[in-house]
Structures are given as C-alpha cells and as structure tokens.
Design an enzyme around this catalytic site. Structure first.
Site, PDB file in Angstrom:
ATOM      1  N   SER A   1     -38.677   7.317 -61.201  1.00 54.40           N
ATOM      2  CA  SER A   1     -39.686   6.504 -60.538  1.00 54.40           C
ATOM      3  C   SER A   1     -40.016   5.255 -61.367  1.00 54.40           C
ATOM      4  CB  SER A   1     -40.928   7.355 -60.254  1.00 54.40           C
ATOM      5  OG  SER A   1     -41.769   6.736 -59.318  1.00 54.40           O
TER       6      SER A   1
ATOM      7  N   ASP B   1     -38.367  11.395 -49.583  1.00 55.55           N
ATOM      8  CA  ASP B   1     -39.260  10.767 -50.561  1.00 55.55           C
ATOM      9  C   ASP B   1     -40.188   9.791 -49.845  1.00 55.55           C
ATOM     10  OD1 ASP B   1     -40.465   9.409 -52.689  1.00 55.55           O
ATOM     11  OD2 ASP B   1     -38.681   9.563 -53.940  1.00 55.55           O
TER      12      ASP B   1
ATOM     13  N   HIS C   1     -40.174  13.216 -53.674  1.00 59.69           N
ATOM     14  CA  HIS C   1     -40.304  12.417 -54.895  1.00 59.69           C
ATOM     15  C   HIS C   1     -40.304  13.339 -56.107  1.00 59.69           C
ATOM     16  CE1 HIS C   1     -41.119   8.613 -56.828  1.00 59.69           C
ATOM     17  NE2 HIS C   1     -42.142   9.127 -57.483  1.00 59.69           N
TER      18      HIS C   1
END
EC number: 3.1.2.-
Length: 220
Positions: free
Chosen positions: A106, A166, A194
């Site tokens: 991320s 996600d 995610h």
C-alpha cells in the site's frame, strides 16, 4: 559445502501499520520462500497522531497537512514528511545493507516506487537494490511527486500483486503502477481485498521470480 546465499529484501509497511505488524502480516509469504530470501523490516518515522495506537501506527508521509493524515484516493499538493522518510530509509540501507530488493504494501509500496524513481534520477543511492515486489501498490497522487510518478522505470524487475476485491487501492491503480516499469512486470491478481494474501497458489511464480534475481549473488 557452503549453503546457497539468500536474497535480502527490505520491507516497507502500509499506512497505519508498523514494522512488527507488517512482519506478522507477511508471515505466510515469507515462510513460502524462506529457502530463497531473508526479510528485514524498517519502521516508518512518522506517528499517526490521531490514532490511539500511535506507537504501532506509522506513516511514510501525509497527504493532508491540516489533519496530518493520508489518502491514496485524493489528489494533493503536499507530501508532509516524505523527504525525511526518504532520508531515513536510505540511512537504514546504509547501516543495515546491502539489500537485494525492496518489498512494499500500500503506502509502503508507493514509497518503494518513489525511492526507485529517485534512484534512477540520481537523487539518492540504493546500493545493491535491483528488484521490487509490490502488494496493493499505487502511484502517489501528490503533485510534489509528479516528476517521479511520470518517470518510466528502466531495467528493473518487478512483481505486482493486487486484489480484485480491494476497495482501498482498486486493481486499476496497481496496474497503472506496474505500467511504469519498462521491463515486463510480473502481475498477480488474487480474489481478496486490501491485504498481503497467501501466495501458496502462486508459489511457482514468486519462486521463479526470486530465483531469477538470485543469479548475481550466486555468481559473486
């Protein structure tokens, strides 16, 4: 007979994570390739002050200067704390390296990309680092990073893992990051959201990718 040398991979956690929590979240993936690579984790230097668990809630930079928060979805003209984080990671590599590759999740994946871009522009040095693995990666939306995000990354092997479900970093954003690498990137989609997924279904692909990166150290 000496044992086969392993790759050393430096890992950068996501927003509101820390080095130890990310170590836990990558446990299954690390176990899968433990014969090929050792993983080390660096902690973000900025605490997320609005979080009651600020000691274990870290950031690489903030996209909102008023709230000192971060969003991967909203364009911004700031990147508070980014330069300090760059210096901290470079110093960590100098003190604890050499490393062969970088891995990020991320915001950590976005940070990895920006570090590579800065290195290719000659702004920083990342000695020995020659490949990267991205989980739920994305291009920074800060205008401060436009020169970096518009740069084509040359001669740099990469693997990009993203989730079809996600909702924080949608798959197209991760694909757009992968498109910045001129050396054909490895793309792996999973059904999850995610997170760093179990890579057991993709063991052959990640193992092959890492073995290809081992050639330089095997011949050293």
């Amino acid at each position: 007979m000496s044992s086969q040398p392993k790759l050393r991979i430096l890992c950068l956690h996501g927003y509101r994570q820390c080095d130890q929590s990310f170590r836990q979240k990558t446990g299954s993936t690390r176990k899968l390739v433990k014969a090929l690579a050792d993983f080390e984790f660096v902690n973000g230097i900025h605490s997320v002050a609005v979080d009651e668990h600020s000691e274990t809630s870290r950031a690489w930079w903030f996209s909102n200067a008023d709230q000192m928060s971060f969003s991967s979805r909203e364009p911004t003209d700031v990147s508070v704390g980014f330069d300090e984080s760059v210096n901290a990671v470079v110093k960590f590599i100098e003190d604890n390296g050499p490393f062969d590759g970088l891995l990020g999740f991320s915001q950590g994946a976005s940070m990895v990309h920006l570090l590579i871009a800065k290195a290719q522009l000659g702004e920083i040095k990342l000695p020995g680092i020659r490949f990267a693995i991205f989980f739920s990666g994305f291009l920074s939306l800060s205008s401060k990073h436009d020169t970096l995000t518009s740069l084509r990354i040359k001669d740099f092997p990469s693997m990009h893992v993203f989730g079809d479900s996600d909702e924080i970093v949608a798959r197209p954003k991760s694909e757009k990051l992968a498109d910045q690498f001129d050396m054909e990137p490895i793309r792996i989609a999973h059904e999850g959201g995610h997170l760093v997924p179990s890579m057991s279904k993709h063991k052959e692909r990640i193992t092959q990718f890492l073995r290809e990166q081992m050639a330089p150290i095997a011949s050293a």
